[in-house]
Design a protein around this motif. Structure first.
Motif, PDB file in Angstrom:
ATOM      1  N   ASP A  69      36.407  57.621  -4.877  1.00  0.00           N
ATOM      2  CA  ASP A  69      37.157  58.804  -4.877  1.00  0.00           C
ATOM      3  C   ASP A  69      38.792  58.818  -5.365  1.00  0.00           C
ATOM      4  OD1 ASP A  69      37.463  61.569  -4.308  1.00  0.00           O
ATOM      5  OD2 ASP A  69      37.306  61.238  -1.968  1.00  0.00           O
ATOM      6  N   SER A  77      32.817  54.666  -1.022  1.00  0.00           N
ATOM      7  CA  SER A  77      32.984  55.974  -1.462  1.00  0.00           C
ATOM      8  C   SER A  77      34.401  56.576  -1.688  1.00  0.00           C
ATOM      9  CB  SER A  77      32.316  56.840  -0.451  1.00  0.00           C
ATOM     10  OG  SER A  77      32.177  58.370  -0.849  1.00  0.00           O
ATOM     11  N   ARG A  87      32.544  62.964   4.381  1.00  0.00           N
ATOM     12  CA  ARG A  87      33.297  62.429   3.366  1.00  0.00           C
ATOM     13  C   ARG A  87      33.722  61.199   3.576  1.00  0.00           C
ATOM     14  NH1 ARG A  87      34.946  67.986   3.647  1.00  0.00           N
ATOM     15  NH2 ARG A  87      34.418  69.133   1.742  1.00  0.00           N
ATOM     16  N   GLY A  88      33.466  60.605   4.789  1.00  0.00           N
ATOM     17  CA  GLY A  88      33.693  59.044   5.130  1.00  0.00           C
ATOM     18  C   GLY A  88      35.305  58.983   5.377  1.00  0.00           C
TER      19      GLY A  88
END
Length: 386
Positions: free
Chosen positions: A187, A183, A172-173
């Motif tokens: 988000d 990202s 999910r980084g």
């Protein structure tokens, strides 16, 4: 905010999943590698069933528990959780104050974002969880800070000698130290309540959060690597350091992350004040036993009356009572109360505690027990085939 439609701790998780960015929720909810231990902590409760007794006078029920001469209204505390400020502005304080108001222990994580001195002023009696390096000079300075803040209970975590392999974060980084990337920015934009209520509010009130309680001083921002390294020296920590701590720390001293009976017996030998059975919520060694499975052997390895506590996967009052029947003095609940803080702040945590209280009281009655000491291991049976 009204909480009448929150009927269980799972309802807070559902709401937090919607409110928090995917990466932040995943950081809280996830475990290590394939997450077998994370899931097994929950699954273990279904492998044990209650054996209730009928026709017992349960009209005067009490879930009170005594710990070191102090009475608590429930055998429940709030487990330490790092970087809580990612979920809500000053979440550590919301958790601490809710626990204090309820008369329950709260363990402040060393990876927290509100200075422990402020926490102790507003929620006196808060416990502190230390991620200690194997360096007595630095440990001495940390102890001095804790004593100056009037910390009474020190909990040393022993299962983080190296970082767990949390692949879910990488996918999910999400990194520690925290680093923004496209990202994560998208988000955040897709979760405006979090973006304004947590991210923007935190930056406006105090700038980028800091590692406030890892070491002897308030540290750097969570976007930076601490000067001493985030985990430098933890792989040197040994029983010799625990003996050194026992000789110098005047308050209560506990070990968290105990999963083997021999480690519990060694804690007794060193005259510690208790142990917490924990696999770090399935976030360190994937494939370890569930904590409910490990609990009975550890209780059997220590003298009667020595406080054995536990965390990992607790969601219901029934879960808490199964651990109590196995001999746990106190059960620490983590993620569900973080979700409650994320959704409703201190009021949300208070409501979540109230839900647990109601479930524990109701289930005690249905088990035919008026007090916790009536709930013994003979009220449990293994359920084969699960």
């Amino acid at each position: 905010m009204a909480f009448s439609h929150f009927l269980s701790l799972d309802d807070f998780e559902t709401a937090a999943r919607r409110r928090l960015p995917r990466a932040v929720f995943g950081f809280v909810a996830g475990g290590a590698e394939a997450e077998h231990s994370l899931r097994d902590n929950r699954a273990a409760f279904a492998r044990v069933g209650f054996v209730p007794r009928g026709l017992r006078d349960v009209s005067r029920r009490s879930a009170d528990v005594a710990l070191w001469g102090r009475s608590h209204p429930l055998p429940v505390g709030i487990a330490p959780m790092g970087i809580a400020g990612m979920c809500r502005h000053e979440a550590d304080l919301a958790l601490a104050q809710a626990a204090h108001a309820a008369g329950l222990p709260f363990i402040l994580s060393g990876s927290s974002n509100v200075p422990l001195e402020r926490i102790q002023q507003l929620a006196p009696g808060t416990w502190y969880q230390g991620y200690f390096p194997g360096d007595t000079a630095r440990m001495e300075r940390i102890l001095q800070r804790l004593q100056a803040a009037r910390t009474e209970v020190l909990v040393v975590t022993i299962d983080t000698c190296v970082a767990g392999n949390r692949e879910n974060n990488a996918r999910r980084g999400f990194t520690v130290p925290f680093a923004l990337n496209p990202s994560l920015m998208l988000d955040g934009l897709l979760h405006p309540r979090w973006l304004l209520g947590v991210f923007a509010r935190t930056l406006y009130r105090g700038g980028v959060p800091r590692w406030c309680n890892l070491y002897e001083e308030i540290g750097c921002r969570i976007t930076e690597e601490p000067a001493h390294g985030f985990r430098t020296g933890r792989d040197l920590l040994s029983w010799e350091h625990i003996a050194w701590l026992r000789a110098r720390w005047p308050g209560r001293l506990l070990l968290k992350g105990v999963m083997h009976p021999a480690d519990a017996a060694e804690a007794v030998r060193l005259q510690l004040d208790g142990v917490i059975v924990s696999n770090h919520g399935g976030r360190q060694l994937d494939g370890s036993l569930s904590t409910l499975q490990a609990l009975p052997e550890i209780v059997a390895a220590v003298p009667e009356g020595f406080p054995v506590m536990v965390d990992g996967g607790f969601r219901r009052g029934a879960d808490v009572l199964k651990a109590v029947a196995f001999g746990a003095r106190m059960v620490f609940v983590g993620r569900p109360l973080m979700y409650a803080a994320a959704v409703g702040g201190q009021a949300g945590v208070r409501h979540a505690i109230g839900l647990l209280h109601g479930e524990i009281d109701r289930n005690l009655a249905l088990l035919g027990c008026a007090r916790l000491d009536e709930l013994t291991r003979d009220r449990l049976r293994a359920i084969p085939g699960i």
